[in-house]
Design a protein around this motif. Structure first.
Motif, PDB file in Angstrom:
ATOM      1  N   MET A 261       5.755  30.457  -8.830  1.00  0.00           N
ATOM      2  CA  MET A 261       5.783  31.291  -7.623  1.00  0.00           C
ATOM      3  C   MET A 261       6.846  32.389  -7.748  1.00  0.00           C
ATOM      4  O   MET A 261       6.620  33.527  -7.343  1.00  0.00           O
ATOM      5  CB  MET A 261       6.011  30.424  -6.389  1.00  0.00           C
ATOM      6  CG  MET A 261       4.814  29.528  -6.083  1.00  0.00           C
ATOM      7  SD  MET A 261       5.107  28.410  -4.708  1.00  0.00           S
ATOM      8  CE  MET A 261       4.868  29.514  -3.342  1.00  0.00           C
ATOM      9  N   GLN A 262       7.994  32.039  -8.321  1.00  0.00           N
ATOM     10  CA  GLN A 262       9.042  33.049  -8.514  1.00  0.00           C
ATOM     11  C   GLN A 262       8.589  34.115  -9.504  1.00  0.00           C
ATOM     12  O   GLN A 262       8.860  35.306  -9.312  1.00  0.00           O
ATOM     13  CB  GLN A 262      10.333  32.373  -8.979  1.00  0.00           C
ATOM     14  CG  GLN A 262      10.979  31.544  -7.892  1.00  0.00           C
ATOM     15  CD  GLN A 262      12.162  30.736  -8.401  1.00  0.00           C
ATOM     16  OE1 GLN A 262      12.615  30.911  -9.527  1.00  0.00           O
ATOM     17  NE2 GLN A 262      12.661  29.852  -7.558  1.00  0.00           N
TER      18      GLN A 262
ATOM     19  N   HIS B  71       6.674  20.090  -8.877  1.00  0.00           N
ATOM     20  CA  HIS B  71       7.394  21.007  -7.984  1.00  0.00           C
ATOM     21  C   HIS B  71       8.159  22.061  -8.775  1.00  0.00           C
ATOM     22  O   HIS B  71       8.143  23.239  -8.425  1.00  0.00           O
ATOM     23  CB  HIS B  71       8.378  20.239  -7.082  1.00  0.00           C
ATOM     24  CG  HIS B  71       7.735  19.594  -5.907  1.00  0.00           C
ATOM     25  ND1 HIS B  71       7.159  20.295  -4.883  1.00  0.00           N
ATOM     26  CD2 HIS B  71       7.576  18.279  -5.602  1.00  0.00           C
ATOM     27  CE1 HIS B  71       6.666  19.461  -3.993  1.00  0.00           C
ATOM     28  NE2 HIS B  71       6.900  18.234  -4.406  1.00  0.00           N
ATOM     29  N   ASP B  72       8.854  21.639  -9.840  1.00  0.00           N
ATOM     30  CA  ASP B  72       9.627  22.578 -10.653  1.00  0.00           C
ATOM     31  C   ASP B  72       8.733  23.656 -11.251  1.00  0.00           C
ATOM     32  O   ASP B  72       9.054  24.847 -11.212  1.00  0.00           O
ATOM     33  CB  ASP B  72      10.367  21.841 -11.778  1.00  0.00           C
ATOM     34  CG  ASP B  72      11.449  20.905 -11.248  1.00  0.00           C
ATOM     35  OD1 ASP B  72      11.830  21.028 -10.064  1.00  0.00           O
ATOM     36  OD2 ASP B  72      11.897  20.044 -12.028  1.00  0.00           O
TER      37      ASP B  72
ATOM     38  N   ARG C 233       5.674  24.546 -10.270  1.00  0.00           N
ATOM     39  CA  ARG C 233       5.078  25.354  -9.200  1.00  0.00           C
ATOM     40  C   ARG C 233       6.082  26.388  -8.694  1.00  0.00           C
ATOM     41  O   ARG C 233       5.754  27.564  -8.513  1.00  0.00           O
ATOM     42  CB  ARG C 233       4.614  24.461  -8.050  1.00  0.00           C
ATOM     43  CG  ARG C 233       3.923  25.256  -6.940  1.00  0.00           C
ATOM     44  CD  ARG C 233       3.629  24.398  -5.742  1.00  0.00           C
ATOM     45  NE  ARG C 233       4.899  23.908  -5.212  1.00  0.00           N
ATOM     46  CZ  ARG C 233       4.997  22.937  -4.323  1.00  0.00           C
ATOM     47  NH1 ARG C 233       3.931  22.335  -3.893  1.00  0.00           N
ATOM     48  NH2 ARG C 233       6.172  22.571  -3.869  1.00  0.00           N
ATOM     49  N   ASP C 234       7.332  25.966  -8.466  1.00  0.00           N
ATOM     50  CA  ASP C 234       8.350  26.898  -7.977  1.00  0.00           C
ATOM     51  C   ASP C 234       8.618  28.017  -8.978  1.00  0.00           C
ATOM     52  O   ASP C 234       8.738  29.181  -8.603  1.00  0.00           O
ATOM     53  CB  ASP C 234       9.649  26.152  -7.645  1.00  0.00           C
ATOM     54  CG  ASP C 234       9.509  25.245  -6.432  1.00  0.00           C
ATOM     55  OD1 ASP C 234       8.505  25.385  -5.688  1.00  0.00           O
ATOM     56  OD2 ASP C 234      10.394  24.402  -6.230  1.00  0.00           O
TER      57      ASP C 234
END
Length: 188
Positions: free
Chosen positions: A148-149, A141-142, A144-145
């Motif tokens: 995306m940013q 998740h970290d 991927r986030d």
């Protein structure tokens, strides 16, 4: 029975990958619509076991299974259709699963047969998605986030930046790509 074990072993060797995020092939997976994702250098997840473990809970169709596994691993494992559908076909051919009485939405739902009940119950005791420890899921998740940013920032540079800013952004991306590959090249 010997034929079944040999056929199953060959099938497992070919089909246990099939992750779905579009990374190039490498040590983490193989082709067929998706590649390794968040797995490290361990063995590939057991698609057959995952399918059977899900079908112990309720009848499902292939796309539903892909979504369930993706959800249960927090996005760390999303089997491709190229691994789920051949697994369903093999299990149906072996008589381990069969189409459910009522298939909804035009999709063929499957259920475990009496012949497959023992194998499915065993698979459900330790489902393959349990291999994905919570720290692995959180790490996924970290990353991927952060990705995306970074993509949102790149989109802004591309849409509103000057030619010089876009050129510098391309240099940053090139450097980032090299650094990411350097991380993978480090010995464990």
């Amino acid at each position: 029975m010997r034929f079944h074990r040999q056929h199953h072993a060959m099938y497992e060797a070919r089909m246990h990958g099939g992750f779905g995020f579009g990374f190039p092939p490498g040590p983490h997976g193989h082709g067929g619509g998706g590649r390794g994702r968040g797995r490290g250098r361990g063995r590939r997840p057991n698609v057959r076991g995952a399918v059977l473990a899900l079908l112990v809970e309720r009848p499902m169709h292939g796309y539903e299974m892909i979504q369930e596994i993706d959800s249960r691993t927090g996005g760390a494992w999303r089997p491709s259709p190229g691994s789920i559908y051949p697994t369903l076909q093999l299990l149906e051919d072996e008589g381990v699963i069969a189409p459910a009485e009522e298939s909804g939405g035009g999709r063929k739902r499957f259920t475990v047969t009496d012949a497959g009940r023992d194998e499915a119950t065993e698979a459900a005791q330790t489902p393959p998605w349990a291999e994905f420890a919570q720290d692995t899921v959180n790490s996924w998740h970290d990353i991927r986030d952060a990705g995306m940013q970074a993509m949102q920032a790149l989109r802004q540079v591309m849409m509103t930046g000057t030619d010089d800013q876009r050129e510098r952004a391309a240099q940053v991306l090139d450097e980032t790509r090299r650094k990411l590959y350097a991380i993978l090249a480090e010995s464990e």
